[in-house]
Design an enzyme around this catalytic site. Structure first.
Site, short mmCIF file in Angstrom:
data_model
loop_
_atom_site.label_atom_id
_atom_site.label_comp_id
_atom_site.label_asym_id
_atom_site.label_seq_id
_atom_site.Cartn_x
_atom_site.Cartn_y
_atom_site.Cartn_z
N SER A 120 0.89 -1.11 0.17
CA SER A 120 -0.05 -0.05 0.14
C SER A 120 0.94 1.23 0.11
O SER A 120 2.13 1.23 0.36
CB SER A 120 -0.82 -0.14 1.21
N TYR A 153 -2.77 -0.94 10.00
CA TYR A 153 -2.87 -1.15 8.63
C TYR A 153 -1.39 -0.76 7.99
O TYR A 153 -0.72 -1.56 7.44
CB TYR A 153 -3.91 -0.36 7.89
P1 NDP Z 1 -11.98 -4.80 -0.73
O1 NDP Z 1 -12.26 -4.53 0.51
O2 NDP Z 1 -12.57 -4.45 -1.88
O3 NDP Z 1 -11.50 -6.36 -0.84
C1 NDP Z 1 -10.87 -7.02 0.23
C2 NDP Z 1 -11.01 -8.64 -0.43
O4 NDP Z 1 -10.30 -9.18 0.61
C3 NDP Z 1 -12.29 -9.17 -0.39
O5 NDP Z 1 -12.14 -9.83 -1.54
C4 NDP Z 1 -12.30 -10.05 0.79
O6 NDP Z 1 -13.23 -11.31 0.84
C5 NDP Z 1 -11.00 -10.31 1.20
N1 NDP Z 1 -10.57 -10.84 2.67
C6 NDP Z 1 -10.65 -9.95 3.72
N2 NDP Z 1 -10.68 -10.64 4.65
C7 NDP Z 1 -10.32 -11.97 4.49
C8 NDP Z 1 -9.85 -13.18 4.95
N3 NDP Z 1 -9.63 -13.27 6.38
N4 NDP Z 1 -9.48 -14.47 4.10
C9 NDP Z 1 -9.73 -14.26 2.75
N5 NDP Z 1 -10.16 -13.18 2.09
C10 NDP Z 1 -10.48 -12.05 2.89
O7 NDP Z 1 -10.34 -3.97 -0.57
P2 NDP Z 1 -9.35 -3.53 -2.06
O8 NDP Z 1 -9.75 -4.43 -3.11
O9 NDP Z 1 -9.26 -2.39 -2.00
O10 NDP Z 1 -7.82 -4.21 -1.27
C11 NDP Z 1 -7.50 -5.51 -1.80
C12 NDP Z 1 -5.92 -5.24 -1.14
O11 NDP Z 1 -5.44 -4.15 -1.88
C13 NDP Z 1 -5.82 -5.21 0.23
O12 NDP Z 1 -4.63 -5.83 0.62
C14 NDP Z 1 -5.72 -3.63 0.40
O13 NDP Z 1 -5.03 -3.52 1.81
C15 NDP Z 1 -4.82 -3.47 -0.52
N6 NDP Z 1 -4.80 -1.92 -0.98
C16 NDP Z 1 -6.16 -1.19 -1.44
C17 NDP Z 1 -6.08 0.07 -1.91
C18 NDP Z 1 -7.29 0.96 -2.36
O14 NDP Z 1 -7.06 2.19 -2.60
N7 NDP Z 1 -8.03 -0.06 -2.49
C19 NDP Z 1 -4.75 0.87 -1.77
C20 NDP Z 1 -3.60 -0.13 -1.37
C21 NDP Z 1 -3.78 -1.32 -0.83
P3 NDP Z 1 -14.41 -11.79 1.64
O15 NDP Z 1 -14.68 -10.61 2.50
O16 NDP Z 1 -15.26 -12.29 0.92
O17 NDP Z 1 -13.33 -12.59 2.65
#
Ligand code: NDP
Length: 261
Positions: free
Chosen positions: A151, A164
């Site tokens: 991130s 985070y």
């Molecule tokens: P979302 O909230 O849209 O998606 C998060 C995903 O993680 C979901 O598919 C969720 O699925 C899954 N998830 C969460 N907890 C678990 C778990 N315990 N086991 C398995 N799957 C899990 O987030 P983003 O798409 O924005 O983020 C994706 C990644 O990118 C993250 O690591 C985030 O920190 C990183 N990121 C995002 C940024 C942004 O601007 N959006 C910027 C920088 C980094 P479910 O709930 O079904 O398990």
């Protein structure tokens, strides 16, 4: 051989099997689409099976090959079961995208220990546990690719996201350490640091942090928020032969956010 005849193989993922954790929406789904477009079979791995099935349908509608397998990345047994089910079904594993992540936004003094652990367990420990679970299968395949998702908070602080930021800083060091350990196995481990991408995660952030939307837009030289599809190219690059001599690297995909003075 001419450049044009060798170029496609550099980015060709035909026959490769890829797991994308958190692949049912947001950045994970954007990356899954890129991998599938390049020819990979994608395993969408997350907790919410309804959302994962919807993602598989969305992928299949474009002709992509995809299935969903449930996982909670905080559990070592769940991560192992995910890899075992993938190998049982498709015979191999070549690519692991450690993308699952959450954030809990508060002032640092008000986090409970449980909240701290929750963020660290999913974002950092989950990436380690999935990598560890994938290692034997990647070795069996003769090598492979692990892509960890950091991130901007891998490099910057944020007063409202202390666990985070700690977890995402850790992801970069996890990446470097695994890269040094597993280079001998022909496994490349790299990290992507996305800028601000429009997803459920950041929609929450914009609700919770006043003025965030405008601040991000003003600071980003590209003058826009990223979209999940902006993450597809880097996922393909770091999963493909094109990046075979790149390991332990962190690549920002942020519209210039991190180089803005
Ligand atoms: P979302 O909230 O849209 O998606 C998060 C995903 O993680 C979901 O598919 C969720 O699925 C899954 N998830 C969460 N907890 C678990 C778990 N315990 N086991 C398995 N799957 C899990 O987030 P983003 O798409 O924005 O983020 C994706 C990644 O990118 C993250 O690591 C985030 O920190 C990183 N990121 C995002 C940024 C942004 O601007 N959006 C910027 C920088 C980094 P479910 O709930 O079904 O398990």
């Amino acid at each position: 051989m001419s450049a044009s005849s060798s170029a496609p193989a550099l980015f060709d993922l035909t026959g490769k099997i890829a797991i994308v954790t958190g692949g049912n929406r947001g950045i994970g789904l954007g990356m899954a689409k890129g991998l599938a477009d390049a020819g990979a079979m994608v395993v969408v791995a997350a907790r919410d099976e309804v959302k994962s099935e919807a993602a598989v349908k969305e992928l299949a509608a474009t002709g992509a090959k995809a299935v969903s397998i449930a996982v909670d990345v905080t559990g070592a047994a769940s991560c192992r079961a995910l890899v075992e089910a993938t190998v049982a079904r498709f015979g191999r594993l070549d690519i692991l995208i450690n993308n699952a992540g959450i954030n809990i936004r508060k002032v640092p003094e008000s986090y409970s220990a449980e909240e701290w652990h929750r963020v660290l367990d999913i974002n950092l420990t989950g990436s380690f546990l999935c990598s560890q679970a994938a290692y034997p299968a990647l070795c069996q395949a003769g090598g492979g690719k692990i892509v960890n998702i950091g991130s901007m908070m891998s490099i910057f602080g944020a007063s409202f996201a202390v666990p985070y930021a700690a977890s995402k800083g850790g992801v970069v060091q996890l990446t470097k350490a695994l890269a040094t350990a597993w280079a001998k196995d022909n496994i490349q481990v790299n990290a992507v640091l996305p800028g601000w991408i429009d997803t459920d995660l950041t929609r929450d952030a914009r609700r919770q942090v006043e003025g965030l939307h405008e601040r991000i837009e003003a600071r980003t030289p590209a003058r826009r928020w990223g979209e999940p599809r902006d993450m597809a190219g880097v996922a393909v690059f770091l999963s493909a032969p094109a990046s075979d001599f790149i390991t332990g690297a962190t690549i920002t995909v942020d519209g210039g956010y991190s180089v803005q003075g």
